[in-house]
Structure formats: C-alpha cells, structure tokens
Design a protein around this motif. Structure first.
Motif, mmCIF file in Angstrom:
data_model
loop_
_atom_site.group_PDB
_atom_site.id
_atom_site.type_symbol
_atom_site.label_atom_id
_atom_site.label_comp_id
_atom_site.label_asym_id
_atom_site.label_seq_id
_atom_site.Cartn_x
_atom_site.Cartn_y
_atom_site.Cartn_z
ATOM 1 N N PHE A 77 -5.378 -3.523 19.205
ATOM 2 C CA PHE A 77 -4.142 -2.755 18.617
ATOM 3 C C PHE A 77 -4.039 -3.229 17.185
ATOM 4 O O PHE A 77 -4.050 -2.279 16.296
ATOM 5 C CB PHE A 77 -3.258 -2.779 19.570
ATOM 6 C CG PHE A 77 -1.990 -1.866 18.821
ATOM 7 C CD1 PHE A 77 -1.979 -0.590 18.989
ATOM 8 C CD2 PHE A 77 -0.994 -2.542 18.290
ATOM 9 C CE1 PHE A 77 -0.805 0.148 18.407
ATOM 10 C CE2 PHE A 77 -0.038 -1.910 17.691
ATOM 11 C CZ PHE A 77 0.084 -0.561 17.738
ATOM 12 N N MET A 78 -3.922 -4.296 16.890
ATOM 13 C CA MET A 78 -3.612 -4.782 15.503
ATOM 14 C C MET A 78 -4.898 -4.568 14.547
ATOM 15 O O MET A 78 -4.782 -4.383 13.445
ATOM 16 C CB MET A 78 -3.107 -6.366 15.640
ATOM 17 C CG MET A 78 -1.746 -6.414 16.376
ATOM 18 S SD MET A 78 -0.461 -5.360 15.414
ATOM 19 C CE MET A 78 -0.035 -6.477 14.180
ATOM 20 N N SER A 97 -4.682 -0.869 14.156
ATOM 21 C CA SER A 97 -3.873 -0.646 12.845
ATOM 22 C C SER A 97 -4.151 -1.209 11.567
ATOM 23 O O SER A 97 -3.847 -0.564 10.498
ATOM 24 C CB SER A 97 -2.735 -1.272 13.480
ATOM 25 O OG SER A 97 -2.140 -0.572 14.641
ATOM 26 N N LEU A 119 -6.244 1.165 9.712
ATOM 27 C CA LEU A 119 -5.739 2.404 9.600
ATOM 28 C C LEU A 119 -4.833 2.180 8.212
ATOM 29 O O LEU A 119 -4.775 3.273 7.502
ATOM 30 C CB LEU A 119 -4.832 2.978 10.787
ATOM 31 C CG LEU A 119 -4.205 4.175 10.569
ATOM 32 C CD1 LEU A 119 -5.132 5.111 10.569
ATOM 33 C CD2 LEU A 119 -2.987 4.349 11.592
ATOM 34 N N PHE A 120 -3.869 1.127 8.124
ATOM 35 C CA PHE A 120 -3.305 0.821 6.959
ATOM 36 C C PHE A 120 -3.959 0.210 6.009
ATOM 37 O O PHE A 120 -3.391 -0.772 5.422
ATOM 38 C CB PHE A 120 -1.880 0.113 7.420
ATOM 39 C CG PHE A 120 -1.148 1.201 8.343
ATOM 40 C CD1 PHE A 120 -0.701 2.244 7.885
ATOM 41 C CD2 PHE A 120 -0.919 0.398 9.757
ATOM 42 C CE1 PHE A 120 0.100 2.918 8.992
ATOM 43 C CE2 PHE A 120 -0.006 1.521 10.695
ATOM 44 C CZ PHE A 120 0.511 2.447 10.253
ATOM 45 N N SER A 163 -1.869 -4.472 6.388
ATOM 46 C CA SER A 163 -3.231 -4.504 7.087
ATOM 47 C C SER A 163 -3.408 -5.951 6.871
ATOM 48 O O SER A 163 -4.077 -6.543 7.868
ATOM 49 C CB SER A 163 -4.015 -3.979 6.153
ATOM 50 O OG SER A 163 -4.146 -4.156 4.991
ATOM 51 N N MET A 215 -1.793 -7.789 9.847
ATOM 52 C CA MET A 215 -2.190 -7.466 10.992
ATOM 53 C C MET A 215 -3.533 -8.163 11.146
ATOM 54 O O MET A 215 -3.970 -8.665 12.300
ATOM 55 C CB MET A 215 -2.498 -5.824 11.210
ATOM 56 C CG MET A 215 -1.205 -4.956 11.020
ATOM 57 S SD MET A 215 -1.455 -3.342 11.028
ATOM 58 C CE MET A 215 0.158 -2.693 10.845
ATOM 59 N N SER A 248 4.451 -6.983 10.150
ATOM 60 C CA SER A 248 3.648 -5.996 9.761
ATOM 61 C C SER A 248 4.237 -4.463 10.323
ATOM 62 O O SER A 248 3.855 -3.648 9.406
ATOM 63 C CB SER A 248 2.304 -6.135 10.831
ATOM 64 O OG SER A 248 1.522 -7.244 10.718
ATOM 65 N N ALA A 288 4.374 -1.886 7.276
ATOM 66 C CA ALA A 288 3.496 -0.572 7.341
ATOM 67 C C ALA A 288 4.173 0.588 6.763
ATOM 68 O O ALA A 288 5.237 0.921 6.578
ATOM 69 C CB ALA A 288 3.421 -0.119 8.903
#
Length: 90
Positions: free
Chosen positions: A29-30, A33, A36-37, A43, A46, A84, A88
């Motif tokens: 998941f991280m 993410s 994504l970021f 990021s 993460m 995080s 975000a």
C-alpha cells in the motif's frame, strides 16, 4: 511438558503468518502510494516506510543490527505513516 510446547507451536506460526501478511499489505500500500505521490516529500517518507516494513529476512536482520527491531521498528513505522499522511498533497 512436551505436550504444552506442541500445542503452542501452531498458534505461534499463525501469528507469524498473520504478522507477515499484514506487513506485506502495508508495504504494498505504501509503495503504491509513494509512486502515486512521487514528486513530494510524502513519497520519500512512504518509501522509507516500505523499507522498514518489508518482512524480508535480510532487511529485518539489517534493521535489528541498527537497533531498529521490535518496539522501535513499530514506533518508527507509525510515525512515518502519520507523517506521510500529513505530508500527502491534497
């Protein structure tokens, strides 16, 4: 006495498998993410979380050699998760 030891082993294995599965899910998941970021500080935190949460034996031994095992690892993962989430971009 031997009977008691044999009864506890399946419970310990079940806890170990559940713990490993949760760590893999959190790491995946991280990682997603973090991708994504990507162009943000979130990021970076993460990706650090992913490195610390990986349930790979070599990574865990390395972290334990740097005194990041057990409770310290859990607290660091929790702090990185909250950081995080706060960093975000919205």
């Amino acid at each position: 006495m031997r009977l008691n030891l044999e009864e506890k082993e399946p419970q310990e294995r079940a806890k170990g498998k559940l713990y490993t599965a949760v760590l893999w899910i959190l790491a995946a998941f991280m990682l997603a993410s973090g991708i994504l970021f990507f162009p943000s500080w979130a990021s970076v935190t993460m990706f650090l979380f992913v490195v610390i949460a990986l349930p790979v034996e070599r990574v865990q031994k390395f972290l334990e050699s740097k005194y990041l095992g057990g409770t310290a690892r859990f607290v660091l993962m929790l702090a990185l998760f909250v950081l995080s989430a706060l960093l975000a971009p919205t």
